[in-house]
Each structure stands twice: as structure tokens, then as C-alpha cells.
Design an enzyme around this catalytic site. Sequence first.
Site, PDB file in Angstrom:
ATOM      1  N   CYS B  50       0.831  -1.213   0.000  1.00  0.00           N
ATOM      2  CA  CYS B  50       0.000   0.000   0.000  1.00  0.00           C
ATOM      3  C   CYS B  50       0.868   1.267   0.000  1.00  0.00           C
ATOM      4  O   CYS B  50       0.394   2.348  -0.337  1.00  0.00           O
ATOM      5  CB  CYS B  50      -0.969  -0.005   1.181  1.00  0.00           C
ATOM      6  SG  CYS B  50      -0.179  -0.350   2.732  1.00  0.00           S
ATOM      7  N   HIS B  99      18.963   0.423  -0.886  1.00  0.00           N
ATOM      8  CA  HIS B  99      17.533   0.738  -0.813  1.00  0.00           C
ATOM      9  C   HIS B  99      16.728  -0.514  -0.452  1.00  0.00           C
ATOM     10  O   HIS B  99      15.889  -0.477   0.455  1.00  0.00           O
ATOM     11  CB  HIS B  99      17.072   1.306  -2.160  1.00  0.00           C
ATOM     12  CG  HIS B  99      15.603   1.579  -2.208  1.00  0.00           C
ATOM     13  ND1 HIS B  99      15.037   2.697  -1.642  1.00  0.00           N
ATOM     14  CD2 HIS B  99      14.572   0.851  -2.745  1.00  0.00           C
ATOM     15  CE1 HIS B  99      13.726   2.666  -1.821  1.00  0.00           C
ATOM     16  NE2 HIS B  99      13.420   1.553  -2.487  1.00  0.00           N
TER      17      HIS B  99
END
Lengths: 273, 344
Positions: B50, B99
Site C-alpha cells: 500500500c 535501498h
Amino acid sequence: MSFAVYILIFLGYFASFVCYGFDLVFEEEGALLYGKRLLFSSLLAHGVSLVVSVSREPRWVAAYFSESLYLVSFLLVLLLWILERRFGVRFFVLFSLPVVLLLYLLAVLSMGRQGDSLGSALFSKWLWIHTGFIWGGLAGFVAAVSCALMYLFQSWQLKSKRWGKLFVNLPSLQTLDRFHFAFLSIGAILFSLGILGGLFWAKEIKEMGGLWRDPKVFLSFLTCAVYWSVLGLRLSSLRRGQKIAAGTVLVFGLLFVTLMSSTYAPSGFHAGF
Amino acid sequence: MEVWVLGLNHKTAPVEVRERLSIPSHQLEECLKSLEIRGVFRERLLLSTCNRTEIYGAGLDSQNSIRLAKEFLSEHSRLALSDFENRLYVLSQPDSVTHLFSVASGLNSMVVGETEIIGQVKEAYLAAHRFQQTGKVLNALFQRSLKVAKSLRSQTDIGTGKVSVASVAVELAEKIFERLKGVRVMVLGTGEMAVQVTKAMISKGALPLMVSKRHYERAQHLAGELGGEAVPYEAYETRIKEIDVFITSTEAPLVIIRAEQARLWMKLRHERPLFLIDMAVPRNIDQAAEKLDNVYLYNIDDLEGIADRNKAFRESQLEECSRLIRNQTGFFMGWLGKEFGERR
């Protein structure tokens, strides 16, 4: 057995306690591992020293006061070790070890204060029944007082809204209350059976009259009665939680005085034992 | 062989954009195949939650792959590339590796240190692996990312403490009661925060009793929705014996539960512990009630204060986490260099 061996075992338990404390506060897995190893090594040495004592003088190993404390501290550590192995309750070990250390230290320090020889009493069946139950009861009370201390600490953290790492590591109040109640019940039942065994013994040797002048007998009855009152309050649900936990800790103080009374009392049936 | 990541997250794009680019799990296979057909990287993986949509890739013709991947995102979202291109980040190695390690460890999440992302990364990897979209590089990279996430949790305190009011309340309740299964929670009022806390407790097995004076219909509706029972305001005190947690969230301008009243409740309850949560402002429960034995009273400020302290504590761990991630990136780049002789 050399005095140095007793001190080494004590230091082993103490170092183990420090490691457990370090693990609980700083969550150092390495410290926990060392703590477990030290606890087991000291327990092993403690057990071996008991076996050596029995092999040198074959009789009931808890006849005298110092011997009794020495045996009960061994049984307590054994119980803690089993609980830790079975349920992984390291917090329980941490909160019980100080009491065990105190009992062990008293045992070692009172070794030279041994009273008169017990003579034929050493071979009476009532000796092991009486002392076995009494020390079993004491083990239950030590476990109960550990749970009570943890309960009070956890409750204080919740009330004060100041959480430390111990807050996360300690179990819930309900769990502690359950264990506290179970150990208190076991302790009170075994202690009462021990007193009953002592009464039967006194009756058998026709010493009932002199028994009541013994301060240890009086204090034992009092301690037992107070323990049953605490248990009764908890059972009737008139008191719960902090007050019962605080009660257990206070009564343990009385139990301690009872234990020490015979060692320092000048007279009485238990004098010197 | 180079490792790249292209995507957007809650820091770079608003929810209106994120929801358009999001890839539901049932479309994952189709999207991965589409990327394969287009020739986007030699190995590829889609991570869509989400809060983020990211395409991880390993290959040689990277610039072309990135262009094609952007075109794919535009087609998938039915948005013109110009509408979201400036919200995209494109990272090459070693930043792409760093990352991913940060994402898997929850450092890049909206709630720093949350653990749900580890499961999401694992699922994304397993799906790509199942559809034969990963190879030697992405297999090694994602397997390592899961290990990094695990080791960060054990070596630092990044996951320590709850950071939302509801989860703090649940944690507290779990420190009072052995387990929340079967614990009865009475909610006085229908405030949003109180409902959130109740829901969090229900998820652990608690049973709700909803009480409302002014909005009884809403209480009935909520009770039905949450699988509980609605209790009329006039009758709630008769049920106090049954409950373990009492949450207040009414609009009453004055204290409605006095310490003396709580003392009487405790007698009725035979001193069983009572967890009082006062979510109302102004407060509904007399603060003096916290002095009673076996009564644990927390108000909204107490709960928010704990959540904030935990958040700050997690953030204080970020530096150490970044150091560990840098080390792990170095290890991975070393391995990549040895395997493929690529630039570091």
C-alpha cells in the site's frame, strides 16, 4: 569438604545471577549462555559435594541446620534449572537466585555453629519426614516470594507508566499471580505436613510437653498460620494482586526469623539445629 | 550485471498516484510476464504494497530497460508518464542494493521498524521466483535482504516498542492479563480512537461490550460489526463484574467515573485487575482512580506519550542500522563483482 569449595560454588551461583541480570537488562544472548553454564556447573559441584558428604557419613543429609540449608539451596537451584530447561523462564531464575544465595551463604556461615549431636534421632524415620516436608515447603515459599517480587515490580512499572526493558521481558500480572498462588499453596501444604510430622515425632518420643517451650516451634506455628491466612484471603478473593504479593514477601521475613531462631536461641527443642 | 530499482513510495507520491500504480497480487504473474515480453531487464521482480510500487531488475541494457519499465507503469496505471515521472526514483547499484535492504528492514516504511514489510518482500520474491523471473543475482539479493532484515532486528532495537496508540494499549493489556482471548472489553462512548483500540483488542480474541448514552443505535451497529454486544447506558454498571478492560470515549464535559465509584467496582469484582483506558478529552475518569490497588489507568496522553517515546527510540537506532546496511551492501557488491566482474 574444603571451605574453598563451598565458596567457589557460591561464587559460581553469584556470577550466574549477574549474567542472568545482564541478559535481562541488556538482552545479551552471550551473557545468558554464560549464566546457564555457570548455573549448571555450580549445581553439579553442589550435587557432588552432597554426594561426597553422604558417602563420608551415611545418614540423612539434612539433619543439622546448616546441612538443611545446604540441601534446600541445592533443591531450589535444581528446581530453577528444570523450570528454565522446560519453560525457558529465565526471569524466574533471576528473581529466585538472590534468595537461594542468601540461604546458601547462611548454610556455609553456620557450618561451624552445629549444635549437639542428634544421637539416635539421626536414624529416626521422623527426621527425614519432618525436615523433608519443612524444606520442601520452604522451597515452595521461595518460589512464591520470587513470583511475588516480580508481580510487585511489574505492577509498579504499570502504575508508574515507566517501562524498562524488564517490563517487556517479565510475564503478565495474571501469569505471575497464577504461579505465585500455586507455589504458595504447595509451600503451605508441605510446611504444614512438616510441622505435623514434627508433632508426631515429639509424641512418639514423649516430648510434647517440652515442645511448646521451644521458640522455633512457636514461631513455626505462627508462620504457618499467617501463610494459611494469606492463602485464605487469596482463595476467598477478599484480597488479590499487590496486597497478597506484598503479604507473601512480608511473611517470608517471618519465615526467615523462624529459621534463624533455633540457631541463635539459647534453649529449646531445636536449639542449635 | 547491474542491479536497478525503479519505483515510488509514500514519501514521493500521494495516495492518489500510489493506488493507480499499485499491482494487486492476482495481477502479479501477468505483469511480470508483460515486463519479460517487453525485455525489461534479464531478471525482474515486482514489489507492490500500500505504500510502494517498485520494479527491481538485474541486467545489462539498463537504460533501455528503465525506459520500457516506465512505459509499462504508465500503461498499467492508465496515467500519462508525465503525470508521475517526477515522483519516480531510479537507483543504480550500490544505492539500489542499499535501498532494498532498507525497505526489507522497515527503515523505509511509514512506521519505522515495522515487520509486515519483511513478509511482503518475501512474498514478492517467492512469486517472482515461482514465475521464473529471478536468476542468480536477484535470488542472492533478495535472500540476503531477508537475512539483513532479520539481523538488524536482532542486533539493534529497531523493532522495540509499539508505536501506535492501539498497539500500545494492546501491549499494556497483555502485560496485565495472561492473554486477551476471552477478555471482555467494555467501551463507553463511540469515539473513533476507542473503536480502534477495541478493534486491536478484538484481533487478539477480546470480546466487546458497547455502551452509549446518546448514540445507542451507533453502539448497536458497532457491536454487530465487531461481533459484540450493545449494553444500554443505564445498565452498564451492572455488567462491571464481567469485564476486564474499560474504555471511555464520551463527549461528557465532566468526570463521569469517580475514584470512589471505581473503588466500589473493585469490591464487586473481588479485586480482579481492571484496566481503565480514558480516551476522552476532557477526561471521563477521575485520575485518583489510578491509586486504587489492581486498577491500571491510562489516558490518551499516556498512551500517545509511550508511542512517541517508542518512535523516538526506534529513530535513534537508524544510524546504527544504516551502518550495518552499508556493510551488508559492501558484502553484496563484493560478491557481485566476483561473480560477474562488474563495476562496484
